[in-house]
Design an enzyme around this catalytic site. Sequence first.
Site, short mmCIF file in Angstrom:
data_model
loop_
_atom_site.label_atom_id
_atom_site.label_comp_id
_atom_site.label_asym_id
_atom_site.label_seq_id
_atom_site.Cartn_x
_atom_site.Cartn_y
_atom_site.Cartn_z
N HIS A 59 -3.08 -12.40 2.03
CA HIS A 59 -2.79 -12.53 3.47
C HIS A 59 -3.54 -13.67 4.18
O HIS A 59 -4.35 -13.44 5.08
CB HIS A 59 -3.03 -11.20 4.20
N ASP A 77 2.00 -6.83 2.70
CA ASP A 77 0.83 -6.05 3.09
C ASP A 77 1.27 -4.78 3.83
O ASP A 77 0.68 -4.38 4.84
CB ASP A 77 -0.14 -6.87 3.93
N HIS A 96 0.86 -1.19 0.00
CA HIS A 96 0.00 0.00 0.00
C HIS A 96 0.89 1.23 0.00
O HIS A 96 1.63 1.48 0.96
CB HIS A 96 -0.92 0.01 1.23
N ASN A 131 -6.48 0.67 -3.08
CA ASN A 131 -7.33 1.44 -2.15
C ASN A 131 -6.72 2.80 -1.84
O ASN A 131 -6.42 3.15 -0.70
CB ASN A 131 -7.59 0.64 -0.88
N ASN A 172 -5.69 -6.38 9.65
CA ASN A 172 -6.77 -7.13 9.01
C ASN A 172 -6.20 -7.97 7.87
O ASN A 172 -5.64 -7.40 6.93
CB ASN A 172 -7.82 -6.15 8.47
#
Length: 425
Positions: free
Chosen positions: A230, A303, A58, A90, A276
């Site tokens: 994940h 992640d 990200h 995102n 998460n």
Amino acid sequence: MSSYLIKGVSVLGAAPTDLLIRDGVVAETGADLAADGATVLDAAGLVALPGLVDLHTHLREPGREDAETVESGSRAAALGGYTAVCAMANTSPVADTAGVVEQVWRLGREAGLVDVQPIGAVTVGLAGERLAELGAMADSAARVRIFSDDGHCVADPRLMRRALEYVKAFDGIIAQHAEEPRLTEGAQMHEGAVSTRLGLTGWPAVAEEAIIARDVLLAEHVGSRLHVCHVSTAGSVEVLRQAKARGVRVTAEVTPHHLLLTDVRAETYDPVYKVNPPLRTDDDVTALRAALADGVIDIVATDHAPHAVEDKECEWAYARPGMLGLETALSITLEVLGPRWDLIAERMSRTPARIAGLESHGLDPAPGVPANLTLVDPAAQRRIEPGELASLSRNTPYAGMTLPGRVVATFLRGEPTVLDGKAVK
């Protein structure tokens, strides 16, 4: 272009040799090499690996440049030994159009520290209601091949089937964030003994396992490619094991934090451990490590999820989930797997590069191969200090821990992005 002569390096743990890098490729390997005009690097005691590839990063830009930018995230990646990262969709605006994925792709090229390959959203706005412009993103300059609503599950089975059918035409991949939302409403951590003791709403393992089971059946029916993000539970490992035995075109990833940390960390109520999917149990960690070693889980993916201070330094219930990962992933994988360099290269470079279709990455150092590589000091011990990380954010769960291994140098197409453990630019 610059030339570099790397002296006495061990390629994937083999006997020491020399590597000559010229014109962006490994020009020659062997003992006692010499090259006029080449910069000589003493690599005695170092291990050379193909440059690492992260399938799950990200970078937050556009929209949350206070947490990370493509440039700062790329620098963190290079320091972690990466030469390519796949940037999740995102952002704000969401990367659900050709225009946004091309923006991220161009920002990566301008930074020039790693190859940034955008991942496109599956659905418009990550809302899970209608498909995004999958074809337009695939045909764009960014050549998107992986699509994911990561952070959100594509919960509608009809929509998931349509997405799998659509991307099959160009051998694309749907990467699923496996979470049945009706089973995780209000969830704060793994559902189990610790959540009961702490009085926090639990996130049951079955919420992940049920979606994976559904999606491997859909992928099998359609004949399309599915990637599971994940993976965090022992039950998920068994679903994947059975699907692979049947020949389903499914791959899966595990994060460093799910290989090392467990739900007992939540007893501190420190939101740095909120993620998460959540941290699970010792039994889950054991199953994930075994699955990574035997190939049921194909790759390690970070992640990497940077967050601004106000999104983490608050009450647990209000904190955003996510942890930093790019600068520590190799050390944690080395801690978990030991110095099994060929296996580490397979799980962190070769296989993720193949999944993503990054043909110039994931190649072992050899004559004629693009010089995308990292040099690691396996004897080094590194204490993690958040203030020394390149990421704009500080939400690392490893603060104060001493981890094995140190990235000494990273080369992208023959040019150093990291030398002596420091970013070149």
